[in-house]
Design a protein around this motif. Structure first.
Motif, PDB file in Angstrom:
ATOM      1  N   GLU A  25       0.797  -1.142   0.038  1.00 11.40           N
ATOM      2  CA  GLU A  25       0.084  -0.078   0.010  1.00 11.40           C
ATOM      3  C   GLU A  25       0.790   1.252  -0.040  1.00 11.40           C
ATOM      4  OE1 GLU A  25      -2.647  -0.106   3.250  1.00 11.40           O
ATOM      5  OE2 GLU A  25      -3.955  -1.871   2.417  1.00 11.40           O
ATOM      6  N   PHE A  26       1.954   1.357   0.853  1.00  9.85           N
ATOM      7  CA  PHE A  26       2.867   2.366   0.921  1.00  9.85           C
ATOM      8  C   PHE A  26       3.499   2.605  -0.714  1.00  9.85           C
ATOM      9  CE2 PHE A  26       7.245   3.834   1.260  1.00  9.85           C
ATOM     10  CZ  PHE A  26       7.042   5.266   1.659  1.00  9.85           C
ATOM     11  N   ASN A  27       3.903   1.339  -1.412  1.00  6.92           N
ATOM     12  CA  ASN A  27       4.595   1.702  -2.484  1.00  6.92           C
ATOM     13  C   ASN A  27       3.720   2.283  -3.483  1.00  6.92           C
ATOM     14  OD1 ASN A  27       6.894   0.644  -1.656  1.00  6.92           O
ATOM     15  ND2 ASN A  27       6.449  -1.595  -2.136  1.00  6.92           N
ATOM     16  N   THR A  28       2.431   1.830  -3.343  1.00  5.88           N
ATOM     17  CA  THR A  28       1.489   2.370  -4.316  1.00  5.88           C
ATOM     18  C   THR A  28       0.863   4.042  -4.183  1.00  5.88           C
ATOM     19  OG1 THR A  28       0.289   0.127  -4.695  1.00  5.88           O
ATOM     20  CG2 THR A  28      -0.955   2.243  -5.203  1.00  5.88           C
ATOM     21  N   TRP A  29       0.960   4.111  -2.908  1.00  6.41           N
ATOM     22  CA  TRP A  29       0.653   5.661  -2.529  1.00  6.41           C
ATOM     23  C   TRP A  29       1.947   6.495  -2.739  1.00  6.41           C
ATOM     24  CZ3 TRP A  29       3.463   8.275   1.323  1.00  6.41           C
ATOM     25  CH2 TRP A  29       3.062   9.585   1.722  1.00  6.41           C
ATOM     26  N   LEU A  30       3.286   5.887  -2.643  1.00  9.53           N
ATOM     27  CA  LEU A  30       4.098   6.779  -2.893  1.00  9.53           C
ATOM     28  C   LEU A  30       4.399   7.016  -4.692  1.00  9.53           C
ATOM     29  CD1 LEU A  30       6.455   8.251  -1.859  1.00  9.53           C
ATOM     30  CD2 LEU A  30       7.870   6.380  -1.649  1.00  9.53           C
ATOM     31  N   ALA A  31       3.973   5.783  -5.295  1.00  9.65           N
ATOM     32  CA  ALA A  31       4.332   5.797  -6.756  1.00  9.65           C
ATOM     33  C   ALA A  31       3.151   7.217  -7.199  1.00  9.65           C
ATOM     34  CB  ALA A  31       3.867   4.635  -7.042  1.00  9.65           C
ATOM     35  N   SER A  32       2.228   7.034  -6.588  1.00 15.13           N
ATOM     36  CA  SER A  32       1.162   8.347  -7.244  1.00 15.13           C
ATOM     37  C   SER A  32       1.586   9.565  -6.836  1.00 15.13           C
ATOM     38  CB  SER A  32      -0.113   7.999  -6.628  1.00 15.13           C
ATOM     39  OG  SER A  32      -0.228   8.202  -5.330  1.00 15.13           O
ATOM     40  N   LEU A  33       2.296   9.837  -5.771  1.00 10.58           N
ATOM     41  CA  LEU A  33       3.066  11.089  -5.482  1.00 10.58           C
ATOM     42  C   LEU A  33       4.182  11.241  -6.407  1.00 10.58           C
ATOM     43  CD1 LEU A  33       2.666  11.138  -1.428  1.00 10.58           C
ATOM     44  CD2 LEU A  33       0.997  12.121  -3.161  1.00 10.58           C
ATOM     45  N   ASN A  34       4.920  10.419  -6.340  1.00 13.30           N
ATOM     46  CA  ASN A  34       6.338  10.477  -6.997  1.00 13.30           C
ATOM     47  C   ASN A  34       6.082  10.845  -8.793  1.00 13.30           C
ATOM     48  OD1 ASN A  34       7.691  10.319  -4.928  1.00 13.30           O
ATOM     49  ND2 ASN A  34       8.406   8.368  -5.173  1.00 13.30           N
ATOM     50  N   ARG A  35       4.881  10.162  -9.310  1.00 20.63           N
ATOM     51  CA  ARG A  35       4.783  10.685 -10.578  1.00 20.63           C
ATOM     52  C   ARG A  35       4.824  12.073 -10.959  1.00 20.63           C
ATOM     53  NH1 ARG A  35       0.549   7.791 -10.903  1.00 20.63           N
ATOM     54  NH2 ARG A  35       1.421   5.609 -11.234  1.00 20.63           N
ATOM     55  N   LEU A  36       4.070  12.961 -10.246  1.00 21.65           N
ATOM     56  CA  LEU A  36       3.948  14.218 -10.367  1.00 21.65           C
ATOM     57  C   LEU A  36       5.444  14.940 -10.328  1.00 21.65           C
ATOM     58  CD1 LEU A  36       2.455  16.946 -11.155  1.00 21.65           C
ATOM     59  CD2 LEU A  36       1.794  17.057  -8.831  1.00 21.65           C
ATOM     60  N   GLN A  37       5.958  14.289  -9.137  1.00 25.83           N
ATOM     61  CA  GLN A  37       7.364  15.101  -8.902  1.00 25.83           C
ATOM     62  C   GLN A  37       8.457  14.640  -9.906  1.00 25.83           C
ATOM     63  OE1 GLN A  37       9.045  13.864  -5.076  1.00 25.83           O
ATOM     64  NE2 GLN A  37      11.077  14.565  -5.523  1.00 25.83           N
ATOM     65  N   ILE A  38       8.316  13.397 -10.406  1.00 23.07           N
ATOM     66  CA  ILE A  38       9.416  12.925 -11.420  1.00 23.07           C
ATOM     67  C   ILE A  38       8.949  13.839 -12.854  1.00 23.07           C
ATOM     68  CG2 ILE A  38      10.021  11.058 -13.075  1.00 23.07           C
ATOM     69  CD1 ILE A  38       9.512   9.137 -10.678  1.00 23.07           C
ATOM     70  N   SER A  39       7.741  14.088 -13.159  1.00 24.21           N
ATOM     71  CA  SER A  39       7.493  14.818 -14.436  1.00 24.21           C
ATOM     72  C   SER A  39       7.985  15.955 -14.200  1.00 24.21           C
ATOM     73  CB  SER A  39       6.004  14.666 -14.721  1.00 24.21           C
ATOM     74  OG  SER A  39       5.455  15.283 -15.686  1.00 24.21           O
ATOM     75  N   ALA A  40       7.589  16.902 -13.019  1.00 25.47           N
ATOM     76  CA  ALA A  40       7.953  18.211 -12.814  1.00 25.47           C
ATOM     77  C   ALA A  40       9.258  18.501 -12.932  1.00 25.47           C
ATOM     78  CB  ALA A  40       7.160  18.979 -11.753  1.00 25.47           C
ATOM     79  N   VAL A  41      10.153  17.484 -12.120  1.00 24.71           N
ATOM     80  CA  VAL A  41      11.496  17.678 -11.907  1.00 24.71           C
ATOM     81  C   VAL A  41      12.218  17.370 -13.055  1.00 24.71           C
ATOM     82  CG1 VAL A  41      13.659  16.774 -10.690  1.00 24.71           C
ATOM     83  CG2 VAL A  41      11.541  17.493  -9.324  1.00 24.71           C
ATOM     84  N   SER A  42      12.000  16.540 -14.084  1.00 22.86           N
ATOM     85  CA  SER A  42      12.608  16.218 -15.275  1.00 22.86           C
ATOM     86  C   SER A  42      12.366  17.209 -16.146  1.00 22.86           C
ATOM     87  CB  SER A  42      11.873  14.754 -15.705  1.00 22.86           C
ATOM     88  OG  SER A  42      12.268  13.623 -14.655  1.00 22.86           O
ATOM     89  N   PHE A  43      11.060  17.742 -16.291  1.00 18.97           N
ATOM     90  CA  PHE A  43      10.834  18.943 -17.042  1.00 18.97           C
ATOM     91  C   PHE A  43      11.672  20.092 -16.840  1.00 18.97           C
ATOM     92  CE2 PHE A  43       8.562  22.556 -18.728  1.00 18.97           C
ATOM     93  CZ  PHE A  43       8.599  22.166 -20.166  1.00 18.97           C
ATOM     94  N   LEU A  44      11.704  20.586 -15.731  1.00 13.72           N
ATOM     95  CA  LEU A  44      12.334  21.621 -15.140  1.00 13.72           C
ATOM     96  C   LEU A  44      14.030  21.296 -15.484  1.00 13.72           C
ATOM     97  CD1 LEU A  44      12.766  24.350 -13.644  1.00 13.72           C
ATOM     98  CD2 LEU A  44      12.931  23.085 -11.470  1.00 13.72           C
ATOM     99  N   THR A  45      14.427  19.932 -15.083  1.00 14.15           N
ATOM    100  CA  THR A  45      15.926  19.997 -15.276  1.00 14.15           C
ATOM    101  C   THR A  45      16.172  20.126 -16.886  1.00 14.15           C
ATOM    102  OG1 THR A  45      15.901  18.573 -13.348  1.00 14.15           O
ATOM    103  CG2 THR A  45      17.759  18.323 -14.600  1.00 14.15           C
ATOM    104  N   GLY A  46      15.390  19.317 -17.710  1.00  9.85           N
ATOM    105  CA  GLY A  46      15.483  19.466 -19.172  1.00  9.85           C
ATOM    106  C   GLY A  46      15.519  20.900 -19.672  1.00  9.85           C
ATOM    107  N   THR A  47      14.821  21.639 -19.027  1.00  8.89           N
ATOM    108  CA  THR A  47      14.837  23.265 -19.440  1.00  8.89           C
ATOM    109  C   THR A  47      15.935  23.502 -18.933  1.00  8.89           C
ATOM    110  OG1 THR A  47      12.158  23.254 -19.142  1.00  8.89           O
ATOM    111  CG2 THR A  47      13.408  25.208 -19.206  1.00  8.89           C
ATOM    112  N   LEU A  48      16.686  23.293 -17.901  1.00  9.38           N
ATOM    113  CA  LEU A  48      17.755  24.072 -17.325  1.00  9.38           C
ATOM    114  C   LEU A  48      18.995  23.894 -18.242  1.00  9.38           C
ATOM    115  CD1 LEU A  48      17.361  23.692 -13.492  1.00  9.38           C
ATOM    116  CD2 LEU A  48      17.176  25.944 -14.924  1.00  9.38           C
ATOM    117  N   TYR A  49      18.890  22.330 -18.692  1.00  6.66           N
ATOM    118  CA  TYR A  49      20.011  22.062 -19.725  1.00  6.66           C
ATOM    119  C   TYR A  49      20.002  22.795 -20.991  1.00  6.66           C
ATOM    120  CZ  TYR A  49      22.580  18.346 -17.094  1.00  6.66           C
ATOM    121  OH  TYR A  49      23.362  17.821 -16.349  1.00  6.66           O
TER     122      TYR A  49
END
Length: 368
Positions: A25-49
């Motif tokens: 249950e924790f893995n499922t809960w955290l995966a749903s939270l991380n999905r937005l974080q991964i998307s936002a951080v990856s996009f921001l980092t790509g933009t900085l590059y």
């Protein structure tokens, strides 16, 4: 929830829970939270590059600009934008995580290629420290994933700057120190973040369970009943599966409270709840409906099996010796799902059957 309580859920390994269900249950809960974080951080980092590639034209030696633009703009940035896109894909989330694991290593290799071809490597080495810290703290990777990625990055950088493209001794010493510092702080931050996430999850999970659990008996409460019944009604209407419900009421329970006191009465309720739990199949659900009344939802059943199950429980209660009280019995109202039933109609039918059981002498089962 305290750290001691959190530790009671863990194995010696900090990335796991002792309870497999809680871990899933924790893995499922955290995966749903991380999905937005991964998307936002990856996009921001790509933009900085992308911005980094523009800065290359102003700060890098002219002969290095084409290679640096290729690395920053045409290799690293597109991978990060792809990770951002894949993180929301239901079919490819594992691919996004795999690319995220490899991205810091790839970015570090790109940086080392640049470092090996410039006269002033210290200007560009700072990117490596940021990559390590980024991997641990904001990438969205889990603790073990981030540790694997960062350690691989650290190893590649160490081997390259010591053996393949040796740095001047004093620069290498300070470079190694800052690499080690970035790794250490990043690992500590990731560990504390993982523990914090677990604490938040366990507190959230505990609050959710308290909201739908009867405090005395630890069965589901009336709030949860409507949700369970609506789910089963929807499933039965869609797939044609039958389910049955049993309403049971403890006979003459008022006399128990009057003669022995409410504490003994509560003990009887708890004992009845334990007998119900022992009786339930893995798919069945039990609810304390209120006072001395309980409802059991039996899934995937028919009339004969439903009556057999109810009779087994009736006998279980009748044959049990309750502390201080002795014998206690219960009356049962039983009904099976009919096409077109609503929550109100199926409960009303079971309640009518219970009323009939009480009218006919109690300690018996009636089916409608």
């Amino acid at each position: 929830m305290t750290d001691k309580q959190i530790d009671s859920y863990h194995h010696f390994h900090p990335n796991h829970f002792q309870n497999k269900r809680v871990e899933e249950e924790f893995n499922t809960w955290l995966a749903s939270l991380n999905r937005l974080q991964i998307s936002a951080v990856s996009f921001l980092t790509g933009t900085l590059y992308v911005i980094y590639s523009l800065l290359d034209h102003y700060v890098a030696p002219p002969q290095m600009v084409p290679m640096m633009t290729t690395i920053h703009l045409y290799l690293i940035a597109p991978v990060l934008f792809l990770i951002s896109l894949l993180s929301f894909s239901k079919k490819l989330p594992e691919l996004a995580v795999t690319l995220l694991l490899l991205a810091p290593i790839g970015a570090s290799v790109g940086n080392l290629v640049i470092v090996a071809n410039v006269d002033n490597p210290a200007t560009y080495l700072t990117e490596l420290y940021l990559i390590l810290f980024w991997t641990f703290t904001v990438s969205g990777l889990r603790l073990m994933q981030a540790t694997l990625s960062a350690f691989s990055t650290f190893t590649v950088v160490f081997i390259t700057t010591f053996f393949l493209f040796p740095l001047p001794q004093e620069l290498f010493i300070m470079h190694f120190f800052w690499m080690f510092s970035a790794f250490s702080f990043g690992l500590l931050g990731a560990y504390l973040l993982e523990r914090s996430n677990k604490r938040v999850f366990l507190n959230h999970d505990q609050l959710e369970r308290l909201a739908v659990t009867d405090k005395l008996t630890e069965l589901f409460n009336r709030t949860r009943l409507d949700e369970i019944l609506q789910n089963e009604l929807d499933r039965s209407q869609r797939f044609g599966h039958a389910f049955g419900i049993v309403v049971l009421d403890i006979d003459h329970f008022k006399n128990v409270n009057d003669n022995y006191g409410h504490q003994v009465g509560d003990a009887v309720l708890v004992s009845i709840a334990e007998l119900i739990k022992e009786h339930l199949r893995s798919t069945d659900k039990a609810v304390r409906w209120g006072g001395e009344e309980f409802i059991i939802i039996y899934l995937e059943t028919n009339t004969d099996e439903l009556l057999t199950l109810a009779e087994e429980l009736r006998q279980k209660i009748e044959n049990h010796t309750f502390e201080k009280v002795g014998d206690v019995t219960a009356s049962f109202g039983v009904t099976l799902y009919n096409n077109g039933d609503t929550i109100a109609s199926i409960i009303k039918r079971a309640d009518s059957a219970l009323y009939a059981a009480k009218e006919k002498g109690r300690n018996r089962i009636e089916f409608i």
